[in-house]
Scaffold this motif. Structure first.
Motif, short mmCIF file in Angstrom:
data_model
loop_
_atom_site.label_atom_id
_atom_site.label_comp_id
_atom_site.label_asym_id
_atom_site.label_seq_id
_atom_site.Cartn_x
_atom_site.Cartn_y
_atom_site.Cartn_z
N TYR A 124 0.84 -1.18 0.00
CA TYR A 124 0.00 0.00 0.00
C TYR A 124 0.88 1.23 0.00
CZ TYR A 124 0.83 0.28 5.07
OH TYR A 124 1.41 0.39 6.30
N THR A 125 0.27 2.36 -0.32
CA THR A 125 1.01 3.62 -0.35
C THR A 125 0.85 4.33 0.99
OG1 THR A 125 0.63 3.84 -2.71
CG2 THR A 125 1.32 5.81 -1.55
N LEU A 126 1.98 4.59 1.62
CA LEU A 126 2.03 5.28 2.90
C LEU A 126 2.61 6.67 2.68
CD1 LEU A 126 1.84 5.26 6.04
CD2 LEU A 126 4.19 4.35 6.03
N LEU A 127 1.86 7.68 3.04
CA LEU A 127 2.33 9.06 2.98
C LEU A 127 2.83 9.47 4.36
CD1 LEU A 127 2.58 11.74 1.34
CD2 LEU A 127 0.30 12.31 2.22
N GLY A 128 4.00 10.07 4.41
CA GLY A 128 4.56 10.54 5.67
C GLY A 128 4.56 12.05 5.75
N LEU A 129 4.11 12.60 6.88
CA LEU A 129 4.16 14.03 7.14
C LEU A 129 5.00 14.25 8.39
CD1 LEU A 129 1.49 13.78 5.41
CD2 LEU A 129 0.66 15.72 6.69
N SER A 130 6.14 14.91 8.21
CA SER A 130 7.00 15.21 9.34
C SER A 130 6.80 16.66 9.74
CB SER A 130 8.48 14.99 8.98
OG SER A 130 9.31 15.40 10.05
N GLY A 131 6.56 16.88 11.02
CA GLY A 131 6.37 18.23 11.53
C GLY A 131 7.66 19.00 11.69
N SER A 132 8.78 18.40 11.30
CA SER A 132 10.07 19.07 11.37
C SER A 132 10.69 19.14 9.98
CB SER A 132 11.02 18.32 12.30
OG SER A 132 12.30 18.90 12.29
N LEU A 133 11.23 20.29 9.64
CA LEU A 133 11.87 20.47 8.34
C LEU A 133 13.38 20.22 8.39
CD1 LEU A 133 10.07 23.76 7.17
CD2 LEU A 133 9.47 21.37 6.65
N ARG A 134 13.92 20.00 9.57
CA ARG A 134 15.37 19.80 9.71
C ARG A 134 15.84 18.60 8.90
NH1 ARG A 134 16.12 18.29 15.03
NH2 ARG A 134 18.15 17.59 14.37
N GLN A 135 16.99 18.73 8.28
CA GLN A 135 17.59 17.66 7.48
C GLN A 135 17.77 16.39 8.30
OE1 GLN A 135 19.16 18.94 4.35
NE2 GLN A 135 19.50 16.91 3.56
N THR A 136 18.22 16.52 9.54
CA THR A 136 18.49 15.37 10.40
C THR A 136 17.38 15.14 11.42
OG1 THR A 136 19.78 16.74 11.91
CG2 THR A 136 20.99 15.64 10.13
N SER A 137 16.18 15.52 11.09
CA SER A 137 15.04 15.44 12.01
C SER A 137 14.79 14.02 12.53
CB SER A 137 13.80 15.94 11.27
OG SER A 137 12.62 15.52 11.93
N ALA A 138 14.66 13.91 13.83
CA ALA A 138 14.30 12.62 14.42
C ALA A 138 12.90 12.21 13.98
CB ALA A 138 14.37 12.71 15.95
N ASN A 139 12.02 13.16 13.75
CA ASN A 139 10.67 12.83 13.30
C ASN A 139 10.66 12.28 11.88
OD1 ASN A 139 8.48 13.58 15.40
ND2 ASN A 139 10.10 15.10 15.58
N SER A 140 11.52 12.80 11.03
CA SER A 140 11.65 12.23 9.68
C SER A 140 12.27 10.84 9.75
CB SER A 140 12.47 13.15 8.79
OG SER A 140 11.77 14.37 8.59
N LYS A 141 13.25 10.65 10.63
CA LYS A 141 13.84 9.32 10.83
C LYS A 141 12.78 8.34 11.33
CE LYS A 141 18.48 10.93 12.04
NZ LYS A 141 19.46 11.02 13.14
#
Length: 178
Positions: A4-21
C-alpha cells in the motif's frame, strides 16, 4: 493489502530530524510504498487563498493525502504542542474542496528531546485531526523520548521503541487493507 502507499508528514523540516527518521522507520516496518510529503508551504493566509486559490504546493499535498492508502504523521513538541509547520499544513489542507482525510487510516507519533517524547504534542495533534474525520489508529502510542539518542548511525530505531512502532504500523496496514 500486502502493498500500500504510505504518505509521511514530518512536523520538522530539519535535514536530520528525528521525526523524519521515525517516519522512515515506520515505512520500513510497514512494508508499504513510502512517499514523504514536503511541508515547506507558505503560511496560511486567507487573502492569498481569496486572490489565488490554494497554492500549487498545497494542491499537491492535498492530492498526496487523497491518493495515499494510509498516512503517518510525526511531530516534534514545541512549547507543549505540535510544530507550526505541521499545524500550517493541516490548516491549508482543511481549505481544500475535497476532504482527503475522511476515513483515511492515520497513525500519529512523535519524537522529542524531552523525557515525555512529545506526549503533549500527540494529544494536541489528535485534537487537530478530529474535524477531518480520519480513522486515527489509537495505539500503541509511540512517543520517542531523548530522540537524539534513539537512532543508530544507520537510522534504525532503538529496540525500546521499535516493538511499539511495529505494532502500530501493523494496525495501520490492517486498516488500510479494509
Amino acid at each position: 493489502m500486502v502493498n500500500y502507499t504510505l504518505l509521511g508528514l514530518s512536523g520538522s523540516l530539519r535535514q536530520t530530524s528525528a521525526n523524519s527518521k521515525l517516519l522512515l522507520e515506520a515505512a520500513r516496518l510497514s512494508g508499504g510504498q513510502f512517499v514523504q510529503a514536503d511541508l515547506r508551504l507558505p503560511l496560511y493566509d486567507n487573502d492569498i487563498e481569496d486572490a489565488h486559490g490554494l497554492p500549487d504546493e498545497v494542491q499537491k499535498l492535498v492530492r498526496q493525502v487523497s491518493q495515499a492508502d494510509a498516512v503517518a504523521i510525526s511531530t516534534p513538541e514545541y512549547n507543549s504542542g505540535v510544530s507550526g509547520v505541521l499545524k500550517n499544513a493541516l490548516d491549508w489542507i482543511s481549505r481544500a474542496d475535497v476532504k482527503p482525510w475522511t476515513d483515511k487510516p492515520v497513525v500519529l507519533m512523535s519524537a522529542a528531546a524531552g523525557r515525555s517524547g512529545g506526549a503533549r504534542a500527540l494529544t494536541m495533534l489528535r485534537s487537530c485531526m478530529v474535524p477531518f474525520r480520519a480513522q486515527v489508529i489509537s495505539g500503541p502510542e509511540v512517543a520517542v523520548a531523548d530522540c537524539n539518542n534513539q537512532f543508530d548511525e544507520s537510522g534504525r530505531l532503538s529496540p525500546r521503541y521499535e516493538k511499539s512502532l511495529a505494532e502500530l504500523m501493523k494496525g495501520l496496514a490492517s486498516e488500510a487493507a479494509r
